[in-house]
Design an enzyme around this catalytic site. Structure first.
Site, PDB file in Angstrom:
ATOM      1  CG  ASN A   1     105.084  42.054 118.909  1.00 49.48           C
ATOM      2  OD1 ASN A   1     105.859  41.520 120.061  1.00 49.48           O
ATOM      3  ND2 ASN A   1     104.100  42.083 117.891  1.00 49.48           N
TER       4      ASN A   1
ATOM      5  CE1 TYR B   1     100.434  33.997 118.191  1.00 46.68           C
ATOM      6  CE2 TYR B   1     101.556  35.914 119.016  1.00 46.68           C
ATOM      7  CZ  TYR B   1     101.015  35.188 117.336  1.00 46.68           C
ATOM      8  OH  TYR B   1     100.405  35.962 116.880  1.00 46.68           O
TER       9      TYR B   1
HETATM   10  C1  15L Z   1     100.205  39.631 117.500  1.00 43.18           C
HETATM   11  O1  15L Z   1     100.898  38.491 117.630  1.00 43.18           O
HETATM   12  C2  15L Z   1      99.070  39.075 118.185  1.00 43.18           C
HETATM   13  O2  15L Z   1      98.532  38.596 116.889  1.00 43.18           O
HETATM   14  C3  15L Z   1      97.618  40.210 118.598  1.00 43.18           C
HETATM   15  O3  15L Z   1      96.702  39.904 118.397  1.00 43.18           O
HETATM   16  C4  15L Z   1      98.550  41.723 119.431  1.00 43.18           C
HETATM   17  O4  15L Z   1      99.030  40.807 120.423  1.00 43.18           O
HETATM   18  C5  15L Z   1      99.743  42.017 118.517  1.00 43.18           C
HETATM   19  O5  15L Z   1     101.005  40.626 118.414  1.00 43.18           O
HETATM   20  C6  15L Z   1     100.528  42.452 119.626  1.00 43.18           C
HETATM   21  O6  15L Z   1     101.632  42.743 120.092  1.00 43.18           O
HETATM   22  O7  15L Z   1      99.573  43.640 120.021  1.00 43.18           O
END
Ligand code: 15L
Length: 268
Positions: A114, A142
């Site tokens: 997301n 990220y």
């Molecule tokens: C992600 O993409 C992460 O990998 C995970 O650790 C969470 O942070 C998740 O999103 C989120 O949005 O809660």
């Protein structure tokens, strides 16, 4: 008939461990690759264990040999330094796609997030929900790497005809933790259903699909999921009484929530 062989990268991580049991089938071998040694095979478990970095071209090439599909979970799962994000998430994904291409692997499933679209304003979701192919608006380095992953998947589909499904995963955890998760949770069992649908849907081409459960408070269109035969069953609302409030601040204005205000490039 030889068994179907699926390579799972990042198999020792949280989502990898959830899928290990849920994707097991009598006629399927899971080849589990991780930089940390994956746990030893249980009795009768049809797994092949590989320990290597996703950035190691030779090891990843060998891991793709004789494989019918790849589930690519490896990489940093939160914010990190630019160098580390570029190396592990971007170069690592290219290394994987290139190895899959050379090995003739017809289908790759990429774990996007997301956070590739973390700056979508929550108020804009509307009745229909955010479309699966909402343009990238990452919230962190990220998130940028997940958008880059999707773009690489599109490239390998357009150039080489590889089927590539990018899953914009919400929060894939045993249970929803905070109020935000009530909108974006992907339960472990639904994760199993989602990845199984990705493995079995006929000729998906290139597509981007939200990876969430059928949450009452969902913000996402269910169309992409339906098109690949993913029918989620779990609803985070059943856990609403147990979750903690969101962190204070304005972060909830955007899908990426607290990621939109994290210091860029600082390991989280
Ligand atoms: C992600 O993409 C992460 O990998 C995970 O650790 C969470 O942070 C998740 O999103 C989120 O949005 O809660």
């Amino acid at each position: 008939m030889p068994p179907q062989r699926i390579l799972v990268t990042g198999a020792a991580g949280l989502v990898g461990a959830m899928l290990r049991t849920r994707l097991a089938r009598p006629d399927r071998v899971l080849r589990l690759l991780d930089i940390q040694p994956p746990a030893a095979a249980g009795p009768g478990e049809r797994v092949e264990l590989r320990t290597a970095a996703i950035t190691d071209p030779e090891a990843v090439q060998q891991a793709c040999d004789g494989v019918d599909a790849v589930i690519h979970l490896a990489g940093r799962s939160r914010e990190h330094t630019w160098e580390e994000i570029l190396s592990t998430n971007v170069d690592g994904t290219r290394n994987l796609l290139e190895a899959a291409r050379k090995a003739g692997v017809p289908r790759v499933i990429l774990a996007s997030s997301n956070h590739a679209t973390g700056f979508l304003p929550v108020a804009g979701a509307g009745e229909a929900g955010f479309p699966d192919d909402a343009p990238p608006c990452p919230d962190t380095y990220y998130g940028f790497s997940k958008a880059a992953m999707e773009a690489l998947g599109s490239l390998y589909h357009s150039r080489f005809g590889m089927d590539v499904i990018c899953l914009r995963i919400g929060a894939c955890t045993a249970r929803p933790n905070d109020e935000r998760d009530l909108s974006i949770w992907l339960s472990p069992d639904d994760a199993g259903r989602l990845f199984e649908a990705c493995l079995t849907t006929p000729s998906p081409g290139f597509r981007v699909v939200w990876g969430v459960s059928r949450n009452t408070r969902r913000l996402f269109s269910p169309n992409g999921a339906e098109q690949i035969g993913y029918h989620p069953r779990d609803d985070a609302e059943e856990h609403a009484a147990e979750v903690v409030p969101n962190r204070p601040g304005a972060e909830r204005d955007y899908l990426g929530a607290s990621f939109t205000t994290l210091p860029l490039g600082e390991p989280d």
